[in-house]
Scaffold this motif. Structure first.
Motif, PDB file in Angstrom:
ATOM      1  N   LEU A  52       0.834  -1.203   0.000  1.00  0.00           N
ATOM      2  CA  LEU A  52       0.000   0.000   0.000  1.00  0.00           C
ATOM      3  C   LEU A  52       0.864   1.246   0.000  1.00  0.00           C
ATOM      4  CD1 LEU A  52      -2.812  -0.919   2.534  1.00  0.00           C
ATOM      5  CD2 LEU A  52      -3.120  -0.347   0.125  1.00  0.00           C
ATOM      6  N   VAL A  53       0.395   2.256  -0.710  1.00  0.00           N
ATOM      7  CA  VAL A  53       1.054   3.554  -0.728  1.00  0.00           C
ATOM      8  C   VAL A  53       0.318   4.406   0.290  1.00  0.00           C
ATOM      9  CG1 VAL A  53       1.585   5.586  -2.115  1.00  0.00           C
ATOM     10  CG2 VAL A  53       1.669   3.318  -3.149  1.00  0.00           C
ATOM     11  N   SER A  54       0.974   4.733   1.364  1.00  0.00           N
ATOM     12  CA  SER A  54       0.390   5.425   2.518  1.00  0.00           C
ATOM     13  C   SER A  54      -0.915   4.748   2.911  1.00  0.00           C
ATOM     14  CB  SER A  54       0.260   6.925   2.262  1.00  0.00           C
ATOM     15  OG  SER A  54      -0.604   7.195   1.189  1.00  0.00           O
ATOM     16  N   GLU A  55      -1.949   5.505   3.181  1.00  0.00           N
ATOM     17  CA  GLU A  55      -3.211   4.893   3.623  1.00  0.00           C
ATOM     18  C   GLU A  55      -4.263   4.918   2.534  1.00  0.00           C
ATOM     19  OE1 GLU A  55      -4.535   6.070   7.455  1.00  0.00           O
ATOM     20  OE2 GLU A  55      -2.514   6.242   8.210  1.00  0.00           O
ATOM     21  N   ARG A  56      -3.824   4.956   1.303  1.00  0.00           N
ATOM     22  CA  ARG A  56      -4.755   5.012   0.189  1.00  0.00           C
ATOM     23  C   ARG A  56      -5.028   3.607  -0.331  1.00  0.00           C
ATOM     24  NH1 ARG A  56      -2.082   9.613  -3.408  1.00  0.00           N
ATOM     25  NH2 ARG A  56      -4.061   9.562  -4.465  1.00  0.00           N
ATOM     26  N   THR A  57      -5.887   3.498  -1.273  1.00  0.00           N
ATOM     27  CA  THR A  57      -6.182   2.206  -1.882  1.00  0.00           C
ATOM     28  C   THR A  57      -5.221   1.883  -3.018  1.00  0.00           C
ATOM     29  OG1 THR A  57      -7.761   3.222  -3.407  1.00  0.00           O
ATOM     30  CG2 THR A  57      -8.631   2.381  -1.316  1.00  0.00           C
ATOM     31  N   ILE A  58      -4.255   2.754  -3.235  1.00  0.00           N
ATOM     32  CA  ILE A  58      -3.274   2.556  -4.300  1.00  0.00           C
ATOM     33  C   ILE A  58      -2.142   1.667  -3.781  1.00  0.00           C
ATOM     34  CG2 ILE A  58      -1.595   3.694  -5.790  1.00  0.00           C
ATOM     35  CD1 ILE A  58      -3.455   6.153  -5.753  1.00  0.00           C
ATOM     36  N   ARG A  59      -1.707   0.760  -4.638  1.00  0.00           N
ATOM     37  CA  ARG A  59      -0.600  -0.124  -4.310  1.00  0.00           C
ATOM     38  C   ARG A  59       0.539   0.115  -5.301  1.00  0.00           C
ATOM     39  NH1 ARG A  59      -1.457  -4.392  -0.921  1.00  0.00           N
ATOM     40  NH2 ARG A  59      -3.523  -4.403   0.017  1.00  0.00           N
ATOM     41  N   LYS A  60       1.741  -0.339  -4.927  1.00  0.00           N
ATOM     42  CA  LYS A  60       2.887  -0.196  -5.822  1.00  0.00           C
ATOM     43  C   LYS A  60       3.611  -1.528  -5.931  1.00  0.00           C
ATOM     44  CE  LYS A  60       6.190   1.336  -2.371  1.00  0.00           C
ATOM     45  NZ  LYS A  60       7.132   2.349  -1.978  1.00  0.00           N
ATOM     46  N   TRP A  61       4.304  -1.668  -7.075  1.00  0.00           N
ATOM     47  CA  TRP A  61       5.060  -2.884  -7.361  1.00  0.00           C
ATOM     48  C   TRP A  61       6.252  -2.513  -8.232  1.00  0.00           C
ATOM     49  CZ3 TRP A  61       4.926  -7.702  -5.597  1.00  0.00           C
ATOM     50  CH2 TRP A  61       5.559  -8.703  -6.319  1.00  0.00           C
ATOM     51  N   ARG A  62       7.424  -2.997  -7.866  1.00  0.00           N
ATOM     52  CA  ARG A  62       8.623  -2.727  -8.679  1.00  0.00           C
ATOM     53  C   ARG A  62       8.635  -3.692  -9.861  1.00  0.00           C
ATOM     54  NH1 ARG A  62      13.205   0.048  -8.507  1.00  0.00           N
ATOM     55  NH2 ARG A  62      12.965   0.640  -6.340  1.00  0.00           N
ATOM     56  N   VAL A  63       8.820  -3.130 -11.046  1.00  0.00           N
ATOM     57  CA  VAL A  63       8.922  -3.940 -12.255  1.00  0.00           C
ATOM     58  C   VAL A  63      10.290  -4.610 -12.226  1.00  0.00           C
ATOM     59  CG1 VAL A  63       8.901  -3.949 -14.777  1.00  0.00           C
ATOM     60  CG2 VAL A  63       7.374  -2.403 -13.519  1.00  0.00           C
ATOM     61  N   GLU A  64      10.287  -5.926 -12.276  1.00  0.00           N
ATOM     62  CA  GLU A  64      11.501  -6.715 -12.120  1.00  0.00           C
ATOM     63  C   GLU A  64      12.622  -6.279 -13.061  1.00  0.00           C
ATOM     64  OE1 GLU A  64      12.485 -11.303 -12.983  1.00  0.00           O
ATOM     65  OE2 GLU A  64      10.836 -10.959 -11.575  1.00  0.00           O
ATOM     66  N   ARG A  65      13.816  -6.133 -12.489  1.00  0.00           N
ATOM     67  CA  ARG A  65      15.040  -5.775 -13.219  1.00  0.00           C
ATOM     68  C   ARG A  65      14.950  -4.457 -13.964  1.00  0.00           C
ATOM     69  NH1 ARG A  65      15.778 -10.047 -16.977  1.00  0.00           N
ATOM     70  NH2 ARG A  65      13.768 -10.830 -16.391  1.00  0.00           N
ATOM     71  N   THR A  66      14.162  -3.519 -13.426  1.00  0.00           N
ATOM     72  CA  THR A  66      14.060  -2.182 -14.011  1.00  0.00           C
ATOM     73  C   THR A  66      14.009  -1.163 -12.872  1.00  0.00           C
ATOM     74  OG1 THR A  66      11.660  -1.821 -14.005  1.00  0.00           O
ATOM     75  CG2 THR A  66      12.552  -3.164 -15.806  1.00  0.00           C
ATOM     76  N   PRO A  67      14.192   0.117 -13.177  1.00  0.00           N
ATOM     77  CA  PRO A  67      14.049   1.155 -12.155  1.00  0.00           C
ATOM     78  C   PRO A  67      12.616   1.710 -12.089  1.00  0.00           C
ATOM     79  CG  PRO A  67      15.033   2.104 -14.098  1.00  0.00           C
ATOM     80  CD  PRO A  67      14.846   0.631 -14.388  1.00  0.00           C
ATOM     81  N   TYR A  68      11.623   0.937 -12.559  1.00  0.00           N
ATOM     82  CA  TYR A  68      10.252   1.438 -12.649  1.00  0.00           C
ATOM     83  C   TYR A  68       9.329   0.796 -11.630  1.00  0.00           C
ATOM     84  CZ  TYR A  68      11.644   3.962 -16.709  1.00  0.00           C
ATOM     85  OH  TYR A  68      12.290   4.857 -17.524  1.00  0.00           O
ATOM     86  N   LEU A  69       8.359   1.603 -11.208  1.00  0.00           N
ATOM     87  CA  LEU A  69       7.314   1.148 -10.287  1.00  0.00           C
ATOM     88  C   LEU A  69       5.963   1.265 -10.981  1.00  0.00           C
ATOM     89  CD1 LEU A  69       8.459   3.133  -7.117  1.00  0.00           C
ATOM     90  CD2 LEU A  69       8.781   0.689  -7.520  1.00  0.00           C
ATOM     91  N   ILE A  70       5.136   0.271 -10.759  1.00  0.00           N
ATOM     92  CA  ILE A  70       3.742   0.327 -11.211  1.00  0.00           C
ATOM     93  C   ILE A  70       2.903   0.740 -10.011  1.00  0.00           C
ATOM     94  CG2 ILE A  70       1.743  -1.095 -11.832  1.00  0.00           C
ATOM     95  CD1 ILE A  70       3.493  -2.679 -13.675  1.00  0.00           C
ATOM     96  N   PHE A  71       2.058   1.731 -10.203  1.00  0.00           N
ATOM     97  CA  PHE A  71       1.091   2.140  -9.189  1.00  0.00           C
ATOM     98  C   PHE A  71      -0.276   1.724  -9.710  1.00  0.00           C
ATOM     99  CE2 PHE A  71       4.776   4.681  -8.513  1.00  0.00           C
ATOM    100  CZ  PHE A  71       4.874   4.745  -7.134  1.00  0.00           C
ATOM    101  N   TYR A  72      -1.010   1.000  -8.886  1.00  0.00           N
ATOM    102  CA  TYR A  72      -2.265   0.421  -9.357  1.00  0.00           C
ATOM    103  C   TYR A  72      -3.299   0.346  -8.243  1.00  0.00           C
ATOM    104  CZ  TYR A  72      -1.004  -3.943  -6.972  1.00  0.00           C
ATOM    105  OH  TYR A  72      -0.694  -4.868  -6.020  1.00  0.00           O
ATOM    106  N   ARG A  73      -4.514   0.083  -8.660  1.00  0.00           N
ATOM    107  CA  ARG A  73      -5.622  -0.076  -7.730  1.00  0.00           C
ATOM    108  C   ARG A  73      -6.332  -1.382  -8.088  1.00  0.00           C
ATOM    109  NH1 ARG A  73      -8.264   4.635  -8.352  1.00  0.00           N
ATOM    110  NH2 ARG A  73      -7.176   5.489  -6.587  1.00  0.00           N
ATOM    111  N   PRO A  74      -6.507  -2.289  -7.097  1.00  0.00           N
ATOM    112  CA  PRO A  74      -7.295  -3.484  -7.376  1.00  0.00           C
ATOM    113  C   PRO A  74      -8.734  -3.081  -7.695  1.00  0.00           C
ATOM    114  CG  PRO A  74      -6.003  -3.781  -5.371  1.00  0.00           C
ATOM    115  CD  PRO A  74      -5.907  -2.326  -5.755  1.00  0.00           C
ATOM    116  N   GLU A  75      -9.271  -3.683  -8.722  1.00  0.00           N
ATOM    117  CA  GLU A  75     -10.665  -3.454  -9.100  1.00  0.00           C
ATOM    118  C   GLU A  75     -11.282  -4.803  -9.401  1.00  0.00           C
ATOM    119  OE1 GLU A  75     -10.773  -0.670 -12.346  1.00  0.00           O
ATOM    120  OE2 GLU A  75     -10.372   1.023 -11.032  1.00  0.00           O
TER     121      GLU A  75
END
Length: 95
Positions: A52-75
């Motif tokens: 979880l990103v702070s107390e929001r419903t948004i989550r984050k995930w590091r894209v494997e072997r990259t410097p990128y993060l995915i920010f997403y919301r379960p729906e």
């Protein structure tokens, strides 16, 4: 079947990183794009994997072997990818 839908800002993020890397290393551009799409599929099947990103419903995930993060919301039935950001970018401004 679970699915990952990409928001317009996330699609722009993916296109921008592709443009950036394609100029200097086309193979890296392809590898990063494929890793991001694969991460989206993984998260769609397992929407609570990311932290979880702070107390929001948004989550984050590091894209494997990259410097990128995915920010997403379960729906229902999957996830909505909100942004694909380099880990050094100011997330608060972007989300």
């Amino acid at each position: 079947m679970s699915r990952a839908s990409w928001s317009s800002p996330a699609q722009r993020d993916l296109a921008e990183l592709d443009r950036f890397y394609r100029e200097c290393d086309p193979r890296a551009a392809m590898r990063i794009a494929e890793a991001a799409v694969a991460a989206g599929r993984l998260l769609a099947a397992n929407p609570l994997l990311g932290s979880l990103v702070s107390e929001r419903t948004i989550r984050k995930w590091r894209v494997e072997r990259t410097p990128y993060l995915i920010f997403y919301r379960p729906e229902g039935g999957g996830i909505r990818i909100l942004r694909l950001l380099h880990h050094t970018r100011d997330r608060q401004q972007q989300l």
